[in-house]
Design an enzyme around this catalytic site. Structure first.
Site, PDB file in Angstrom:
ATOM      1  N   THR A 136      -8.645  -5.731   4.441  1.00 38.68           N
ATOM      2  CA  THR A 136      -8.606  -4.776   3.333  1.00 38.68           C
ATOM      3  C   THR A 136      -9.631  -5.280   2.322  1.00 38.68           C
ATOM      4  O   THR A 136      -9.536  -6.420   1.862  1.00 38.68           O
ATOM      5  CB  THR A 136      -7.215  -4.740   2.672  1.00 38.68           C
ATOM      6  OG1 THR A 136      -6.238  -4.437   3.679  1.00 38.68           O
ATOM      7  CG2 THR A 136      -7.148  -3.687   1.577  1.00 38.68           C
ATOM      8  N   GLU A 161      -9.407  12.386   8.513  1.00 42.01           N
ATOM      9  CA  GLU A 161      -9.216  13.702   7.892  1.00 42.01           C
ATOM     10  C   GLU A 161     -10.529  14.471   7.830  1.00 42.01           C
ATOM     11  O   GLU A 161     -10.576  15.669   8.095  1.00 42.01           O
ATOM     12  CB  GLU A 161      -8.728  13.540   6.451  1.00 42.01           C
ATOM     13  CG  GLU A 161      -7.354  13.000   6.278  1.00 42.01           C
ATOM     14  CD  GLU A 161      -7.109  12.719   4.804  1.00 42.01           C
ATOM     15  OE1 GLU A 161      -7.238  11.552   4.392  1.00 42.01           O
ATOM     16  OE2 GLU A 161      -6.799  13.670   4.069  1.00 42.01           O
ATOM     17  N   ARG A 206      -7.301   3.630  13.942  1.00 41.28           N
ATOM     18  CA  ARG A 206      -6.377   4.761  14.165  1.00 41.28           C
ATOM     19  C   ARG A 206      -5.744   4.753  15.550  1.00 41.28           C
ATOM     20  O   ARG A 206      -4.600   5.220  15.702  1.00 41.28           O
ATOM     21  CB  ARG A 206      -7.098   6.084  13.933  1.00 41.28           C
ATOM     22  CG  ARG A 206      -7.654   6.270  12.547  1.00 41.28           C
ATOM     23  CD  ARG A 206      -6.593   6.194  11.479  1.00 41.28           C
ATOM     24  NE  ARG A 206      -7.159   6.384  10.137  1.00 41.28           N
ATOM     25  CZ  ARG A 206      -6.458   6.236   9.029  1.00 41.28           C
ATOM     26  NH1 ARG A 206      -5.183   5.874   9.068  1.00 41.28           N
ATOM     27  NH2 ARG A 206      -7.027   6.425   7.860  1.00 41.28           N
ATOM     28  N   GLU A 226      -9.311   4.027  -1.719  1.00 42.89           N
ATOM     29  CA  GLU A 226      -8.118   3.892  -2.565  1.00 42.89           C
ATOM     30  C   GLU A 226      -8.476   3.173  -3.865  1.00 42.89           C
ATOM     31  O   GLU A 226      -9.518   2.527  -3.965  1.00 42.89           O
ATOM     32  CB  GLU A 226      -7.041   3.063  -1.837  1.00 42.89           C
ATOM     33  CG  GLU A 226      -6.772   3.521  -0.402  1.00 42.89           C
ATOM     34  CD  GLU A 226      -5.515   2.894   0.215  1.00 42.89           C
ATOM     35  OE1 GLU A 226      -4.719   2.268  -0.516  1.00 42.89           O
ATOM     36  OE2 GLU A 226      -5.357   3.042   1.447  1.00 42.89           O
ATOM     37  N   ASP A 265      -9.004   0.324   2.614  1.00 43.64           N
ATOM     38  CA  ASP A 265      -7.939  -0.114   3.525  1.00 43.64           C
ATOM     39  C   ASP A 265      -8.337   0.283   4.948  1.00 43.64           C
ATOM     40  O   ASP A 265      -7.917   1.318   5.467  1.00 43.64           O
ATOM     41  CB  ASP A 265      -6.621   0.553   3.103  1.00 43.64           C
ATOM     42  CG  ASP A 265      -5.470   0.179   4.021  1.00 43.64           C
ATOM     43  OD1 ASP A 265      -5.527  -0.888   4.637  1.00 43.64           O
ATOM     44  OD2 ASP A 265      -4.515   0.979   4.109  1.00 43.64           O
ATOM     45  N   LYS A 291      -3.788  -2.052  10.589  1.00 45.78           N
ATOM     46  CA  LYS A 291      -4.325  -2.152   9.233  1.00 45.78           C
ATOM     47  C   LYS A 291      -4.398  -3.582   8.709  1.00 45.78           C
ATOM     48  O   LYS A 291      -5.026  -3.826   7.678  1.00 45.78           O
ATOM     49  CB  LYS A 291      -3.456  -1.330   8.265  1.00 45.78           C
ATOM     50  CG  LYS A 291      -3.664   0.170   8.400  1.00 45.78           C
ATOM     51  CD  LYS A 291      -2.645   0.939   7.585  1.00 45.78           C
ATOM     52  CE  LYS A 291      -2.769   2.426   7.811  1.00 45.78           C
ATOM     53  NZ  LYS A 291      -3.837   3.048   7.007  1.00 45.78           N
ATOM     54  N   GLN A 349      -3.075   2.041  15.461  1.00 47.27           N
ATOM     55  CA  GLN A 349      -2.022   2.523  14.556  1.00 47.27           C
ATOM     56  C   GLN A 349      -1.141   3.592  15.202  1.00 47.27           C
ATOM     57  O   GLN A 349       0.086   3.539  15.120  1.00 47.27           O
ATOM     58  CB  GLN A 349      -2.681   3.089  13.287  1.00 47.27           C
ATOM     59  CG  GLN A 349      -1.707   3.688  12.285  1.00 47.27           C
ATOM     60  CD  GLN A 349      -2.430   4.376  11.116  1.00 47.27           C
ATOM     61  OE1 GLN A 349      -3.656   4.383  11.049  1.00 47.27           O
ATOM     62  NE2 GLN A 349      -1.664   4.944  10.204  1.00 47.27           N
ATOM     63  N   HIS A 405      -3.595  13.924   1.316  1.00 47.93           N
ATOM     64  CA  HIS A 405      -3.751  12.972   2.424  1.00 47.93           C
ATOM     65  C   HIS A 405      -2.493  12.940   3.288  1.00 47.93           C
ATOM     66  O   HIS A 405      -2.580  12.981   4.526  1.00 47.93           O
ATOM     67  CB  HIS A 405      -4.060  11.576   1.868  1.00 47.93           C
ATOM     68  CG  HIS A 405      -4.057  10.504   2.921  1.00 47.93           C
ATOM     69  ND1 HIS A 405      -5.058  10.385   3.861  1.00 47.93           N
ATOM     70  CD2 HIS A 405      -3.176   9.507   3.192  1.00 47.93           C
ATOM     71  CE1 HIS A 405      -4.793   9.360   4.658  1.00 47.93           C
ATOM     72  NE2 HIS A 405      -3.655   8.809   4.284  1.00 47.93           N
ATOM     73  N   GLU A 457     -10.144   3.862   4.368  1.00 48.25           N
ATOM     74  CA  GLU A 457      -9.284   4.594   3.449  1.00 48.25           C
ATOM     75  C   GLU A 457      -9.752   4.262   2.041  1.00 48.25           C
ATOM     76  O   GLU A 457      -9.731   3.104   1.627  1.00 48.25           O
ATOM     77  CB  GLU A 457      -7.807   4.225   3.653  1.00 48.25           C
ATOM     78  CG  GLU A 457      -7.309   4.756   4.998  1.00 48.25           C
ATOM     79  CD  GLU A 457      -5.803   4.657   5.209  1.00 48.25           C
ATOM     80  OE1 GLU A 457      -5.246   5.541   5.884  1.00 48.25           O
ATOM     81  OE2 GLU A 457      -5.193   3.705   4.704  1.00 48.25           O
ATOM     82  N   ASP A 495       0.842  -1.186   0.000  1.00 51.09           N
ATOM     83  CA  ASP A 495       0.000   0.000   0.000  1.00 51.09           C
ATOM     84  C   ASP A 495       0.882   1.243   0.000  1.00 51.09           C
ATOM     85  O   ASP A 495       1.849   1.324   0.758  1.00 51.09           O
ATOM     86  CB  ASP A 495      -0.897  -0.012   1.249  1.00 51.09           C
ATOM     87  CG  ASP A 495      -1.967   1.058   1.182  1.00 51.09           C
ATOM     88  OD1 ASP A 495      -2.310   1.493   0.069  1.00 51.09           O
ATOM     89  OD2 ASP A 495      -2.471   1.447   2.249  1.00 51.09           O
TER      90      ASP A 495
HETATM   91  O1  LIG Z   1       1.266   9.154   8.152  1.00 47.85           O
HETATM   92  C1  LIG Z   1       1.099   8.126   8.802  1.00 47.85           C
HETATM   93  O2  LIG Z   1       1.755   7.843   9.790  1.00 47.85           O
HETATM   94  C2  LIG Z   1       0.063   7.160   8.408  1.00 47.85           C
HETATM   95  C3  LIG Z   1      -0.524   7.174   7.239  1.00 47.85           C
HETATM   96  C4  LIG Z   1      -1.605   6.273   6.912  1.00 47.85           C
HETATM   97  O3  LIG Z   1      -2.292   5.656   7.719  1.00 47.85           O
HETATM   98  C5  LIG Z   1      -1.946   6.161   5.505  1.00 47.85           C
HETATM   99  C6  LIG Z   1      -1.707   4.847   4.824  1.00 47.85           C
HETATM  100  O4  LIG Z   1      -2.045   3.715   5.156  1.00 47.85           O
HETATM  101  C7  LIG Z   1      -1.267   5.030   3.449  1.00 47.85           C
HETATM  102  C8  LIG Z   1      -2.369   5.629   2.676  1.00 47.85           C
HETATM  103  O5  LIG Z   1      -3.436   4.999   2.594  1.00 47.85           O
HETATM  104  O6  LIG Z   1      -2.189   6.709   2.116  1.00 47.85           O
HETATM  105 CA   LIG Z   2      -3.867   2.889   3.126  1.00 45.12          CA
HETATM  106 MG   LIG Z   3      -5.783  -2.670   5.412  1.00 44.64          MG
END
Ligand SMILES: O=C(O)/C=C/C(=O)CC(=O)CC(=O)O
Ligand SMILES: [Ca+2]
Ligand SMILES: [Mg+2]
Length: 393
Positions: A237, A338, A217, A181, A213, A233, A220, A113, A179, A106
């Site tokens: 998916t 976001e 959060r 995508e 995806d 994550k 993460q 973003h 997400e 990914d």
């Molecule tokens: O910037 C970060 O730490 C995390 C970013 C994401 O969660 C985004 C990711 O999975 C990639 C994306 O979908 O753009």
């Molecule tokens: Ca992603």
């Molecule tokens: Mg995923």
């Protein structure tokens, strides 16, 4: 025999012809093509064993000459009479995961973003990391948890640590997110040591799907330093069941936004592989965002070139996703973190206000693109409902 009817405004006209894997109550999964609101059984009509299989992999491995030949054969076939036993209404079939996913990678290719997430996750640093405009940043995902549209997503449990907590606790994610995508599927494999230049994208890549995806959060934010996304994550998916062939995307090809600084030579190509795809995100039936793929900074051809530049193999069934698609406007953001600015600004969903996902919520992400001669083609949708967590201790 049946003459197929294609409604005049169908997003699945002869310009599109996406492939999928379907079954009926009394028959095994096999390859079909969507035409209007019908599915045509390719195992029954084209006489090649690759279509009698439960995934597209064998067909995808046959390569671009064979892909064009089959597209020509289908175009002819569906304009004539097709055996009744080989035609099904889309609502009468079950769609399956279309490919056995090999590796899943990914990316993070949307400047809007990446900037937004940088501000939210790392408020004390520059939002874009110094590497971001020099290479398409990505991470390795988990191919075995790629699921097809319609399969429930179980709310994951894990370690959570809010800023006001001294130590993490364990429990269901409280900040479950999406997400929006696009994903690209490799057909032709490479050998170890081979690379794929951006201009050879169409020699290897078979087609595209819509991707969600799912991202927890809170899990993460605590786990990701310094190696990147992991359990936040890897639980699921989702992808759409219809794979739109690259050949159907000719009219959608556009330049990427200007890339400054100019990328290194291995990331440069002559061919345009930006794509003018419009997405829509529905939350419990209400459109909450319309992410524009046309704004993506890095093209899928650059992402594949980057993935293979060190000699790592590309395999049949590899899925590489674009990363969240967010445009410059608020209602173009492809993730709720976001859209709600970290949960501080709820969005209106029908007559409710929401920040992150609740059990029972349903998300559908759809996409369309220009086809030839003023037509439009559809990717269909990737849809899933959130199921309650399984374990909480
Ligand atoms: O910037 C970060 O730490 C995390 C970013 C994401 O969660 C985004 C990711 O999975 C990639 C994306 O979908 O753009
Ligand atoms: Ca992603
Ligand atoms: Mg995923």
């Amino acid at each position: 025999m049946t003459a197929l009817e294609i409604p005049a405004d169908s997003l699945f006209g002869l310009e599109n012809l996406p492939y999928g894997v379907f079954s009926t109550a009394d028959s095994a999964p096999r390859v079909g093509v969507r035409v209007g609101d019908s599915v045509v059984d390719l195992a029954a009509t084209l006489g090649d064993d690759v279509f009698a299989q439960p995934t597209l992999n064998a067909f995808m491995a046959q390569g671009p000459d064979r892909w064009s030949e089959v597209r020509r054969q289908i175009t002819e076939l569906v304009q004539g009479d097709v055996a009744d036993t080989a035609v099904f209404a889309v609502e009468d079939v079950t769609m399956h995961l279309p490919v056995a996913v090999a590796d899943y990678v990914d990316f993070y290719a949307s400047e809007n973003h990446a900037t937004n997430l940088g501000r939210l996750f790392r408020p004390d640093s520059e939002p874009l990391t110094p590497n971001w405009k020099h290479l398409p940043v990505g991470y390795h995902g988990r191919s075995s948890t790629v699921i097809v549209s319609g399969v429930d997503v179980v709310r994951p449990c894990g370690q959570r640590k809010a800023p006001n907590q001294d130590a993490p606790d364990f429990g269901p994610s409280r900040r479950l997110d999406i997400e929006a995508e696009m994903g690209f599927l490799v057909g032709v494999p490479t050998k170890l040591g081979e690379t794929i230049t951006p201009d050879r994208f169409a020699d290897y890549v078979f087609g595209a799907v819509v991707v969600n995806d799912w991202s927890a959060r809170d899990i993460q934010a605590w786990e990701y330093v310094p190696l990147g996304p992991f359990l936040g994550k890897s639980f699921a998916t989702s992808i759409s069941p219809w794979v739109v062939p690259l050949a159907a995307l000719e009219a959608a090809r556009i330049d990427t936004p200007i890339q400054d600084p100019q990328p290194l030579p291995y990331l440069r190509g002559e061919e345009k592989w930006g794509l003018d795809i419009d997405l829509a995100v529905e939350w419990n039936g209400h459109v909450v965002s319309r992410p524009p793929y046309a704004q993506m900074y890095w093209s899928p051809a650059q992402m594949l070139a980057h993935t293979t530049v060190n000699g790592a193999t590309a395999s049949t069934g590899d899925l590489f996703a674009s990363g969240t698609i967010s445009g410059p406007e608020k209602d173009q953001r492809g993730a709720f973190i976001e859209l709600t600015w970290g949960g501080q600004e709820p969005v209106v969903v029908g007559d409710e206000k929401r920040t992150f996902l609740e059990d029972g919520d349903e998300i559908a992400i759809s996409a369309t693109a220009p086809g030839p001669n003023g037509t439009r083609i559809g990717f269909g949708e990737v849809r899933a409902r959130i199921a309650p967590p399984v374990s909480t201790s």
